[in-house]
Enzyme design. Structure first.
Site, PDB file in Angstrom:
ATOM      1  N   ASP D 386       0.822  -1.218   0.000  1.00  0.00           N
ATOM      2  CA  ASP D 386       0.000   0.000   0.000  1.00  0.00           C
ATOM      3  C   ASP D 386       0.849   1.258   0.000  1.00  0.00           C
ATOM      4  O   ASP D 386       0.525   2.234  -0.672  1.00  0.00           O
ATOM      5  CB  ASP D 386      -0.915   0.021   1.226  1.00  0.00           C
TER       6      ASP D 386
HETATM    7  N1  LIG Z   1       2.236   1.364  10.318  1.00  0.00           N
HETATM    8  C1  LIG Z   1       1.138   1.854  10.876  1.00  0.00           C
HETATM    9  O1  LIG Z   1       1.164   2.532  11.898  1.00  0.00           O
HETATM   10  C2  LIG Z   1      -0.173   1.608  10.229  1.00  0.00           C
HETATM   11  C3  LIG Z   1      -1.303   2.126  10.847  1.00  0.00           C
HETATM   12  C4  LIG Z   1      -2.552   1.944  10.231  1.00  0.00           C
HETATM   13  C5  LIG Z   1      -2.633   1.252   9.050  1.00  0.00           C
HETATM   14  N2  LIG Z   1      -1.503   0.742   8.488  1.00  0.00           N
HETATM   15  C6  LIG Z   1      -1.626   0.119   7.208  1.00  0.00           C
HETATM   16  O2  LIG Z   1      -0.735  -0.961   7.018  1.00  0.00           O
HETATM   17  C7  LIG Z   1      -0.330  -0.950   5.665  1.00  0.00           C
HETATM   18  C8  LIG Z   1       1.146  -0.890   5.633  1.00  0.00           C
HETATM   19  O3  LIG Z   1       1.545  -0.944   4.274  1.00  0.00           O
HETATM   20  P1  LIG Z   1       2.748  -1.898   3.886  1.00  0.00           P
HETATM   21  O4  LIG Z   1       3.061  -1.627   2.463  1.00  0.00           O
HETATM   22  O5  LIG Z   1       3.838  -1.778   4.876  1.00  0.00           O
HETATM   23  O6  LIG Z   1       2.209  -3.361   4.056  1.00  0.00           O
HETATM   24  P2  LIG Z   1       0.987  -3.974   3.214  1.00  0.00           P
HETATM   25  O7  LIG Z   1       0.372  -2.922   2.380  1.00  0.00           O
HETATM   26  O8  LIG Z   1       0.137  -4.646   4.218  1.00  0.00           O
HETATM   27  O9  LIG Z   1       1.638  -4.991   2.251  1.00  0.00           O
HETATM   28  C9  LIG Z   1       2.406  -6.012   2.805  1.00  0.00           C
HETATM   29  C10 LIG Z   1       2.825  -6.891   1.652  1.00  0.00           C
HETATM   30  O10 LIG Z   1       3.816  -7.762   2.118  1.00  0.00           O
HETATM   31  C11 LIG Z   1       3.629  -9.018   1.458  1.00  0.00           C
HETATM   32  N3  LIG Z   1       4.053 -10.069   2.355  1.00  0.00           N
HETATM   33  C12 LIG Z   1       3.419 -10.528   3.450  1.00  0.00           C
HETATM   34  N4  LIG Z   1       4.137 -11.480   4.034  1.00  0.00           N
HETATM   35  C13 LIG Z   1       5.255 -11.646   3.286  1.00  0.00           C
HETATM   36  C14 LIG Z   1       6.367 -12.493   3.374  1.00  0.00           C
HETATM   37  N5  LIG Z   1       6.490 -13.403   4.360  1.00  0.00           N
HETATM   38  N6  LIG Z   1       7.325 -12.387   2.430  1.00  0.00           N
HETATM   39  C15 LIG Z   1       7.200 -11.487   1.434  1.00  0.00           C
HETATM   40  N7  LIG Z   1       6.164 -10.663   1.304  1.00  0.00           N
HETATM   41  C16 LIG Z   1       5.203 -10.740   2.230  1.00  0.00           C
HETATM   42  C17 LIG Z   1       2.161  -9.140   1.160  1.00  0.00           C
HETATM   43  O11 LIG Z   1       1.991  -9.679  -0.172  1.00  0.00           O
HETATM   44  P3  LIG Z   1       1.885 -11.258  -0.280  1.00  0.00           P
HETATM   45  O12 LIG Z   1       0.763 -11.655   0.614  1.00  0.00           O
HETATM   46  O13 LIG Z   1       1.640 -11.510  -1.719  1.00  0.00           O
HETATM   47  O14 LIG Z   1       3.205 -11.800   0.208  1.00  0.00           O
HETATM   48  C18 LIG Z   1       1.670  -7.693   1.147  1.00  0.00           C
HETATM   49  O15 LIG Z   1       1.380  -7.277  -0.170  1.00  0.00           O
HETATM   50  C19 LIG Z   1      -0.922   0.261   4.999  1.00  0.00           C
HETATM   51  O16 LIG Z   1      -2.148  -0.080   4.403  1.00  0.00           O
HETATM   52  C20 LIG Z   1      -1.216   1.131   6.182  1.00  0.00           C
HETATM   53  O17 LIG Z   1      -2.281   2.039   5.955  1.00  0.00           O
HETATM   54  C21 LIG Z   1      -0.273   0.908   9.044  1.00  0.00           C
END
Ligand SMILES: NC(=O)c1ccc[n+]([C@@H]2O[C@H](COP(=O)([O-])OP(=O)(O)OC[C@H]3O[C@@H](n4cnc5c(N)ncnc54)[C@H](OP(=O)(O)O)[C@@H]3O)[C@@H](O)[C@H]2O)c1
Ligand SMILES: NC(=O)c1ccc[n+]([C@@H]2O[C@H](COP(=O)([O-])OP(=O)(O)OC[C@H]3O[C@@H](n4cnc5c(N)ncnc54)[C@H](OP(=O)(O)O)[C@@H]3O)[C@@H](O)[C@H]2O)c1
Lengths: 98, 465, 98, 465
Positions: D386
């Site tokens: 994301d």
């Molecule tokens: N950090 C915060 O404080 C916070 C707070 C509120 C919301 N969020 C939300 O959390 C999300 C964070 O975004 P992000 O880009 O860090 O994470 P993400 O959007 O959740 O994407 C994580 C990606 O990692 C891949 N993945 C998962 N396990 C894996 C593994 N073992 N090996 C390789 N790839 C793996 C997944 O694809 P596959 O399943 O295909 O592997 C997934 O596409 C955002 O939507 C954000 O809004 C974060």
């Protein structure tokens, strides 16, 4: 006068000191002169005590010195705020003219 | 019911005071800060007037009106007199605190309501209050040069002060142990009044601004003590804010002068005056006319102006503005180098230049501008002295050694404007004025700068010719 | 319970809120995760109330729930501080190695 | 006497807590902050144990020991599980607050010492406490994916919630008007417990971190309420600090996702999942091997690594470190681009990379790195999705539209490492993975990165060959 109240005042002092340091340290150097006169006006809060003394009128002596205290504090309030505002009016954001 | 309203308005007032200082962090919101302060103070007064103990306003109203009558003119003093005004209002603040403390003591004594705690709080309040009162008056006198600015010292001075302090403390303790020992109270008052005088006497005029800030925080602490006496948190908070501010400002000043508190308070700084100036006469200064200065400026591409106390004295800021405009109109880059302790108050120069409508985007702090000084073609020193004194860098012996300065001497040409060969506030000689690349333009800053401005505008300069 | 005390608590609340905002806003983004766990541990200050209840032992019911509260708070204190320190141990200033 | 000691230790504790958070402002002083926190807590407990009301420690000590026994393992959880741990400890905090409030109510009821003020404070404490309790448990469940992370919504949901809220408030008011209406108390408890559940159900897993921070501040407010119940300023201060922290963090997160509180709490974010992913299959992704990736890297001069939640799941940070070392050894400049909400907590990535001993000088925040992305030769997206989704910039329709992202797509070549074509946390498709300049390396991040690292170290890359 009971302990709880004394300590609640100590708490207020402790917290206010933290607030003071946090807030003052963020004041822009540009404005240190106005800062002096503003805190000056604020410290005229002694007016509260002065008014009470001059208003209670327990006896002539205290009433008179109370009135003097009121005079002194009000002077600081008026001059302090007015001069601060006067100085701040001068600070205007603008690009150098040419 | 009334009581709750009072409490609430005090609560709101405290919050408003905090916002007031918070909004002072940048010019954009600063005036809102004043508004908040006024609102807070009004609420505090309103809440107080609701107190049932107040029998009538016969004394309060006239006193207040008188205060307004005196306060207004005090707010219109020329900006050069701001330090004195500040000192005077500290005196008033201290006086108020001291008087309220005294009154409370008398009242509680008669009503037999004195506890050790109350007595202790009152003693602190009275000590700080009256000490601030006389101390600030002395400071104002030295700044206004009614009182000799030289530090006045005599043998055994510290011994005497310590003795008095010991007595004062003794009396205070006596009162705490038995609050009804009324005879001790006048002693405390007398001693604190004397103390204020004795503490300032040995301090040179050059250190008055630092002293003022320190007195500022004393006034704050007195308000805190009053808060403990009246069991009023609003007073404690406002006092603490004031105390913090005064303390921080004086620390900043000491740092900017590379001096310690003890050195400021007991260092008898500025005595060396006579001695230092003696040496001055031997070497030669190159002197020049305002017209020469205009020529230098007209042919420069990068100009730095270093304003100092002299600009304030001469009220030359508006003329400086004219020069600034004339030069920028010619496409010359003009910057102002502001030393943290230039003038007589922190931020003194900023206020003056702001008054002259010079955009504060072109005011640079010492640390920002120094690296660029070598690229500067002409550096105009307008009534500044100590803050551009290279001795601070080189001469271990110098009283200002180690004080960070603006590297005016690094500029290709230095034009120094002052009335005479006299030294600056620190009372010491300044090698910059004898340097190869320095020319002196003697005269009142206002007049000289005005001449330069006209010369530049009429374009009757070497460049334009 | 008298007004003065209530208001002195309101003063504490007001001031502490200012302090809180001032202090937290200065916490480096780098450390926001440790910040969460640290405030977590600090909020376990509820232990004070819990201990009082479990210690007064007015009746079995309150004593028991007091004990549960002690358990819950102590858990937070221990885990909160330990994990924060564990995380912070990882942050070491050092230039990139090559 | 004891009483004074207690008061003093509370005063010191409060100050220590403030210093504790103050020192957390930079890594250099952060651990001192923890020490201060521990000291403060110890003082608070010490001061409490002095209370004369405490008849014996028979219940306190065992309960405390049990707490230590449970607390220690909880502090050793893998860093990926930190969000859940935080949620759980919020639950504990809420529970403690709720229970203390309940106990106080019962005690005062029996002793007939209930005032309206006390009742009111207790109601607030209990409401917030138990609401935080169940709410946090739900949040933990969703993060651990024990509970379906999808937002669960049904018609009239808000109506139901509002009704319950109304009843709860009614009961609370009833108790304030007549604190002895004991039958109302269980109602308040029951409602707040239910409320915690109902409030979380409609919120998608993706928003749990924000919710956790919000619950963090609720826990703080509960402590504040307890302070008013017990007339204890220390509780009020600690609670307020906690409340401020939780509030600020959740605001930061909302900003970083360009969402409003209401949208987070009632937006039922993340439902669109199914729909969005449907579209994914059509376009084609270019897939490559770890070895290809190593070649790209070996030939780059500027590399940016964008870590995401996937790196955390795979615990790949140590392997990433190896790649980082291998590349820097080859004189390639490697930077990490940290998105404020990458992972599942604010600062999540920083902790993981710090664990892997990567100097935080090479971790850049989104705003710092984005301007340089066009100059980046290879951008490695390690389990991020994301936070690098261009839809946030372009597609008005997208649920994450307007969320600031790391401009990975601006890099010359993008290498995206993930296990499958599945979407990220927000449950939406990501155009980046279909882009011209993107190659996908499918597989567990740890494994893939490890391969890359070995390839780079053995120097068996196109460059070295
Ligand atoms: N950090 C915060 O404080 C916070 C707070 C509120 C919301 N969020 C939300 O959390 C999300 C964070 O975004 P992000 O880009 O860090 O994470 P993400 O959007 O959740 O994407 C994580 C990606 O990692 C891949 N993945 C998962 N396990 C894996 C593994 N073992 N090996 C390789 N790839 C793996 C997944 O694809 P596959 O399943 O295909 O592997 C997934 O596409 C955002 O939507 C954000 O809004 C974060
Ligand atoms: N700003 C603060 O907060 C603060 C605090 C504590 C101490 N101080 C001290 O104050 C001093 C400030 O340094 P500074 O360089 O700004 O001032 P300065 O060192 O006092 O020098 C001022 C110069 O201006 C000249 N001058 C006076 N009136 C003039 C006029 N009408 N026209 C032209 N020139 C005039 C004087 O020389 P002539 O008499 O020959 O004209 C004098 O050399 C430092 O010593 C600093 O330590 C400042």
């Amino acid at each position: 006068m009971d302990q709880d109240l004394i300590f609640s005042m100590l708490f207020a002092l402790m917290l206010a000191t933290f607030v003071g340091f946090a807030v003052i340290q963020n004041v822009s150097r540009l404005l240190h002169t106005p800062l002096m006169s503003l805190t000056n006006a604020i410290s005229a809060i002694a007016v509260v005590g002065s008014i009470l003394i001059a208003g209670e009128q327990k006896d002539t002596f205290t009433t008179i010195i109370g009135a003097i205290a009121v005079f002194a504090s009000v002077t600081n309030i008026v001059s302090g705020f007015l001069i601060t505002d006067r100085m701040l009016k001068m600070f205007r954001e603008k690009g150098p003219k040419s | 019911m009334n009581e709750i309203v009072t409490h609430l308005s005090y609560l709101a007032a405290a919050a408003l005071f905090i916002f007031s200082l918070r909004w002072l962090n940048r010019p954009a919101t600063a005036r809102r800060g004043v508004a908040a302060g006024v609102a807070g103070m009004s609420l505090a007064i309103f809440g107080t007037l609701l107190h049932p103990e107040i029998v009538n306003f016969n004394w309060i109203v006239p006193a207040a009106l008188l205060g307004i009558a005196v306060g207004y003119p005090l707010s219109r003093v020329p900006l050069t007199a701001v330090p004195q005004r500040t000192a005077i209002s500290h005196a008033f603040g201290g006086l108020a605190a001291g008087l309220v403390g005294t009154a409370k003591y008398v009242i509680w004594l008669n009503e037999g309501e004195l506890t050790s705690f109350r007595a202790g709080a009152i003693v602190v309040e009275v000590l700080l209050g009256f000490l601030t009162f006389t101390g600030s008056l002395m400071a104002a006198g030295k700044l206004q040069e009614i009182i000799p600015t030289r530090p006045i010292t005599y043998r055994g001075q510290n011994a005497v002060n310590l003795l008095l302090l010991a007595i004062a403390i003794g009396a205070g303790v006596g009162l705490i142990l038995d609050p009804t020992r009324a005879y001790l109270f006048p002693v405390v008052i007398a001693l604190s009044l004397t103390f204020g005088v004795l503490l300032i006497i040995p301090i040179g005029g050059a250190d008055m601004p630092t002293v003022i800030s320190l007195l500022n925080s004393y006034a704050g602490l007195a308000a805190v003590a009053m808060g403990f006496v009246l069991e009023n948190q609003l007073l404690i908070i406002a006092g603490a804010l004031d105390g913090a501010s005064g303390f921080i400002l004086s620390v900043i000043m000491c740092k900017a002068m590379n001096r310690s508190f003890t050195n400021v308070l007991f260092g008898a700084f500025g005595q060396v005056q006579a001695a230092a100036t003696g040496a001055a006469e031997e070497r030669v200064m190159k002197s020049a006319t305002a017209h020469d200065a205009a020529d230098y400026l007209a042919n420069a591409t990068r100009v730095v102006i270093v304003p100092g106390y002299g600009m304030a004295v001469a009220q030359a800021q508006h003329r400086v503005r004219e020069v600034y405009d004339a030069l920028t109109k010619r496409g010359i880059d003009v910057k102002f180098a502001i030393h943290p302790v230039a003038g007589r108050m922190p931020g003194h120069m900023n206020v003056l230049l702001a008054e002259a409508d010079i955009p504060y985007s072109s005011l640079l702090e010492m640390d920002e501008i120094n690296p660029d000084m070598p690229q500067c073609d002409v550096c105009v020193v307008v009534g500044a002295n100590d803050v551009v004194n290279p001795a601070a860098r080189t001469e271990k012996a110098s009283p200002i050694f180690g004080m960070p300065i603006i590297d005016a001497d690094k500029a290709r040409v230095v034009i120094a404007i002052k009335r005479s060969k006299n030294p600056g506030f620190a009372g010491i000689d300044n090698a910059l004025f004898y340097a190869e690349n320095t020319v002196m333009v003697f005269g009142d800053a206002k007049g000289v700068i005005a001449e330069i401005a006209t010369a530049l505008k009429d374009g009757e300069t070497a460049a334009a010719a």
